[in-house]
Design a protein around this motif. Structure first.
Motif, PDB file in Angstrom:
ATOM      1  N   PHE A 166     119.280  11.853  51.201  1.00  0.00           N
ATOM      2  CA  PHE A 166     120.167  12.674  52.020  1.00  0.00           C
ATOM      3  C   PHE A 166     121.290  12.802  51.695  1.00  0.00           C
ATOM      4  O   PHE A 166     122.019  11.942  51.050  1.00  0.00           O
ATOM      5  CB  PHE A 166     120.015  11.760  53.519  1.00  0.00           C
ATOM      6  CG  PHE A 166     118.612  11.578  54.154  1.00  0.00           C
ATOM      7  CD1 PHE A 166     117.929  10.702  53.966  1.00  0.00           C
ATOM      8  CD2 PHE A 166     118.293  12.502  55.144  1.00  0.00           C
ATOM      9  CE1 PHE A 166     116.632  10.425  54.567  1.00  0.00           C
ATOM     10  CE2 PHE A 166     117.190  12.478  55.829  1.00  0.00           C
ATOM     11  CZ  PHE A 166     116.393  11.152  55.631  1.00  0.00           C
ATOM     12  N   ASP A 167     121.852  13.804  51.798  1.00  0.00           N
ATOM     13  CA  ASP A 167     123.259  14.091  51.443  1.00  0.00           C
ATOM     14  C   ASP A 167     123.873  13.772  53.024  1.00  0.00           C
ATOM     15  O   ASP A 167     123.272  13.297  53.934  1.00  0.00           O
ATOM     16  CB  ASP A 167     123.464  15.791  51.569  1.00  0.00           C
ATOM     17  CG  ASP A 167     125.005  16.093  51.866  1.00  0.00           C
ATOM     18  OD1 ASP A 167     125.851  15.919  51.128  1.00  0.00           O
ATOM     19  OD2 ASP A 167     125.283  16.960  52.856  1.00  0.00           O
ATOM     20  N   LYS A 168     125.249  13.338  52.702  1.00  0.00           N
ATOM     21  CA  LYS A 168     125.996  12.731  53.936  1.00  0.00           C
ATOM     22  C   LYS A 168     126.602  13.627  54.841  1.00  0.00           C
ATOM     23  O   LYS A 168     126.073  13.863  55.907  1.00  0.00           O
ATOM     24  CB  LYS A 168     127.029  11.351  53.490  1.00  0.00           C
ATOM     25  CG  LYS A 168     127.823  10.955  54.491  1.00  0.00           C
ATOM     26  CD  LYS A 168     129.057   9.818  54.033  1.00  0.00           C
ATOM     27  CE  LYS A 168     129.945  10.523  53.330  1.00  0.00           C
ATOM     28  NZ  LYS A 168     131.007  11.216  54.295  1.00  0.00           N
ATOM     29  N   THR A 169     127.717  14.363  54.333  1.00  0.00           N
ATOM     30  CA  THR A 169     128.551  15.150  55.162  1.00  0.00           C
ATOM     31  C   THR A 169     127.777  16.665  55.705  1.00  0.00           C
ATOM     32  O   THR A 169     127.376  17.357  54.713  1.00  0.00           O
ATOM     33  CB  THR A 169     129.791  15.548  54.393  1.00  0.00           C
ATOM     34  OG1 THR A 169     130.326  14.439  53.862  1.00  0.00           O
ATOM     35  CG2 THR A 169     130.711  16.399  55.347  1.00  0.00           C
ATOM     36  N   GLY A 170     127.525  16.389  57.030  1.00  0.00           N
ATOM     37  CA  GLY A 170     126.738  17.618  57.430  1.00  0.00           C
ATOM     38  C   GLY A 170     125.301  17.372  57.442  1.00  0.00           C
ATOM     39  O   GLY A 170     124.636  18.401  58.173  1.00  0.00           O
ATOM     40  N   THR A 171     124.819  16.649  56.850  1.00  0.00           N
ATOM     41  CA  THR A 171     123.318  16.242  56.938  1.00  0.00           C
ATOM     42  C   THR A 171     123.153  14.903  57.884  1.00  0.00           C
ATOM     43  O   THR A 171     122.244  14.977  58.904  1.00  0.00           O
ATOM     44  CB  THR A 171     122.907  15.977  55.597  1.00  0.00           C
ATOM     45  OG1 THR A 171     122.806  17.262  54.533  1.00  0.00           O
ATOM     46  CG2 THR A 171     121.258  15.676  55.537  1.00  0.00           C
TER      47      THR A 171
ATOM     48  N   GLY B 250     119.992  18.548  52.601  1.00  0.00           N
ATOM     49  CA  GLY B 250     121.343  18.824  52.341  1.00  0.00           C
ATOM     50  C   GLY B 250     121.659  20.246  52.960  1.00  0.00           C
ATOM     51  O   GLY B 250     120.915  20.966  53.104  1.00  0.00           O
ATOM     52  N   ASP B 251     123.043  20.233  52.860  1.00  0.00           N
ATOM     53  CA  ASP B 251     123.459  21.380  53.586  1.00  0.00           C
ATOM     54  C   ASP B 251     124.586  22.393  52.826  1.00  0.00           C
ATOM     55  O   ASP B 251     124.884  23.318  52.919  1.00  0.00           O
ATOM     56  CB  ASP B 251     124.285  21.093  55.022  1.00  0.00           C
ATOM     57  CG  ASP B 251     125.449  20.414  54.723  1.00  0.00           C
ATOM     58  OD1 ASP B 251     125.385  19.462  53.754  1.00  0.00           O
ATOM     59  OD2 ASP B 251     126.431  20.794  55.340  1.00  0.00           O
ATOM     60  N   GLY B 252     124.858  21.621  51.594  1.00  0.00           N
ATOM     61  CA  GLY B 252     126.259  22.182  51.053  1.00  0.00           C
ATOM     62  C   GLY B 252     125.814  23.169  49.866  1.00  0.00           C
ATOM     63  O   GLY B 252     124.495  23.087  49.455  1.00  0.00           O
ATOM     64  N   ILE B 253     126.672  23.968  49.636  1.00  0.00           N
ATOM     65  CA  ILE B 253     126.634  24.683  48.100  1.00  0.00           C
ATOM     66  C   ILE B 253     126.166  23.699  47.126  1.00  0.00           C
ATOM     67  O   ILE B 253     125.281  24.077  46.151  1.00  0.00           O
ATOM     68  CB  ILE B 253     127.926  25.353  47.849  1.00  0.00           C
ATOM     69  CG1 ILE B 253     128.417  26.179  48.823  1.00  0.00           C
ATOM     70  CG2 ILE B 253     127.865  26.139  46.517  1.00  0.00           C
ATOM     71  CD1 ILE B 253     129.620  26.737  48.773  1.00  0.00           C
ATOM     72  N   ASN B 254     126.886  22.483  46.824  1.00  0.00           N
ATOM     73  CA  ASN B 254     126.597  21.732  45.858  1.00  0.00           C
ATOM     74  C   ASN B 254     125.098  20.700  46.198  1.00  0.00           C
ATOM     75  O   ASN B 254     124.831  20.129  45.307  1.00  0.00           O
ATOM     76  CB  ASN B 254     127.879  20.941  45.821  1.00  0.00           C
ATOM     77  CG  ASN B 254     128.323  20.082  46.756  1.00  0.00           C
ATOM     78  OD1 ASN B 254     127.496  19.504  47.562  1.00  0.00           O
ATOM     79  ND2 ASN B 254     129.547  19.695  46.755  1.00  0.00           N
ATOM     80  N   ASP B 255     124.602  21.089  47.109  1.00  0.00           N
ATOM     81  CA  ASP B 255     123.515  20.459  47.261  1.00  0.00           C
ATOM     82  C   ASP B 255     122.194  21.254  46.873  1.00  0.00           C
ATOM     83  O   ASP B 255     120.944  20.736  46.453  1.00  0.00           O
ATOM     84  CB  ASP B 255     122.919  20.051  48.851  1.00  0.00           C
ATOM     85  CG  ASP B 255     123.942  19.243  49.346  1.00  0.00           C
ATOM     86  OD1 ASP B 255     124.191  18.028  48.714  1.00  0.00           O
ATOM     87  OD2 ASP B 255     124.452  19.285  50.344  1.00  0.00           O
ATOM     88  N   ALA B 256     122.443  22.572  46.565  1.00  0.00           N
ATOM     89  CA  ALA B 256     121.471  23.398  46.202  1.00  0.00           C
ATOM     90  C   ALA B 256     120.465  23.214  44.878  1.00  0.00           C
ATOM     91  O   ALA B 256     119.429  23.112  44.832  1.00  0.00           O
ATOM     92  CB  ALA B 256     121.915  24.986  45.912  1.00  0.00           C
TER      93      ALA B 256
HETATM   94 MG    MG Z   1     126.863  17.992  52.835  1.00  0.00          MG
END
Ligand code: MG
Ligand code: ADP
Length: 292
Positions: A37-42, A236-242
């Motif tokens: 899991f990503d943290k922020t936003g996830t 994840g939710d972010g651009i950098n999670d893609a």
């Molecule tokens: Mg995030």
């Protein structure tokens, strides 16, 4: 067998707010041994709010928020939004930034009224030779409270610390507990610092916390988990999670996240509820049990 199963799966999935973009995902879900899991936003809501301002002696809160708010106005990061919001609440009139740049995993830099301004983490301060060591204890205290603490500097002079807290989603802890009870290992991969990450991990029941990962490093961490657990899902939710979502065996995006993450994923949690993953895995296990 399979096409019907996929249709059934997708139908029930939609009902639970799970959008399946790639039909293979419903089959892969039953094989998943670990989830990153990503943290922020996830795990958290991704809507951080400023909780603390610690200014260096002689620096007024207004001056602090003027520089921090003005520079963060150019950033898309949730942390930046929190700082801009705080400046607005305090009715600070923001200025103009030139030569703005966002440095991934570190923070932002730019010029305001002819002064070079930096907001970001320790790494950003170190790279620019800004002394912050006298505030190390203060940073640790904030991070142990699960807050993300950022430093603000003008030129090579530290102005203070701004801390933000991002509330954890209501169902994150429940989702982690259910996944673990189903025999699935959970991990968190984040660019945030180790102390903040460990505090969040502790409160949701994730013990395997991988922190201070630069955006490019998330893919490597997924590969490492795949070497150990074979079939790994990433959320994840972010651009950098893609890229990490693409690398994983089942990429799961948060519906309220960025389009780039959604496009990279096989599955989208429309309402962003992590318990949707529990439903998807149960569904996958049940469908393929019936077919056999
Ligand atoms: Mg995030
Ligand atoms: P995450 O993986 O948790 O979403 P990021 O990789 O986006 O984290 O960011 C890592 C760290 O870099 C943040 O915790 C913060 O310290 C710093 N940072 C990133 N963007 C900004 C910004 N706009 N302003 C201040 N600090 C930032």
């Amino acid at each position: 067998g399979t096409p019907t199963a996929l249709m059934v799966g997708s139908g029930i999935g939609a009902e639970k707010g799970i959008l399946i973009r790639n039909g293979e995902a419903i089959q892969t879900f039953k094989e998943v041994k670990a989830i990153a899991f990503d943290k922020t936003g996830t795990i958290t809501k991704g809507k951080p709010e400023v909780t603390d301002l610690v200014t260096v002696e002689g620096v007024e809160e207004e001056e602090f928020l003027y520089y921090a708010g003005t520079i963060e106005n150019g950033s898309e990061h949730p942390l930046a939004h929190a700082i801009v919001e705080k400046a607005k609440i305090q009715k600070i009139k923001l200025g103009e930034v030139i030569d703005f740049s966002a440095i991934v995993g570190m923070g932002v830099v730019g010029r305001i009224d002819g002064q070079e301004i930096f907001v970001g983490n320790r790494k950003l301060m170190k790279e620019n030779k800004i002394a912050y060591e006298a505030y190390e204890e203060e940073l640790i205290r904030l991070e142990e409270e699960a807050k993300t603490a950022m430093l603000l500097a003008k030129g090579n002079q530290l102005l203070g610390i701004v801390a933000v807290a991002d509330p954890i989603k209501e169902d994150s802890a429940q989702a982690i507990a259910e996944l673990e009870s189903m025999g699935i290992k959970t991990a968190m991969i984040t660019g945030d610092n180790s102390r903040t990450a460990a505090a969040i991990g502790k409160s949701v029941g994730i013990t395997h916390v991988i922190a201070e990962v630069l955006p490019d490093g998330k893919v490597e961490e997924v590969v490492r988990l795949q070497e150990k657990y074979e079939t790994v899902a990433m959320v994840g939710d972010g651009i950098n999670d893609a890229p990490a979502l693409k690398q994983s065996n089942v990429g799961i995006a948060i519906g309220t996240g960025t389009d780039i993450a959604i496009e990279a994923a096989d599955v989208t949690l429309v309402r962003g509820e992590l318990t949707g993953i529990v439903s998807a895995i149960k569904l996958s296990r049940a469908i393929f049990r019936k077919i056999k």
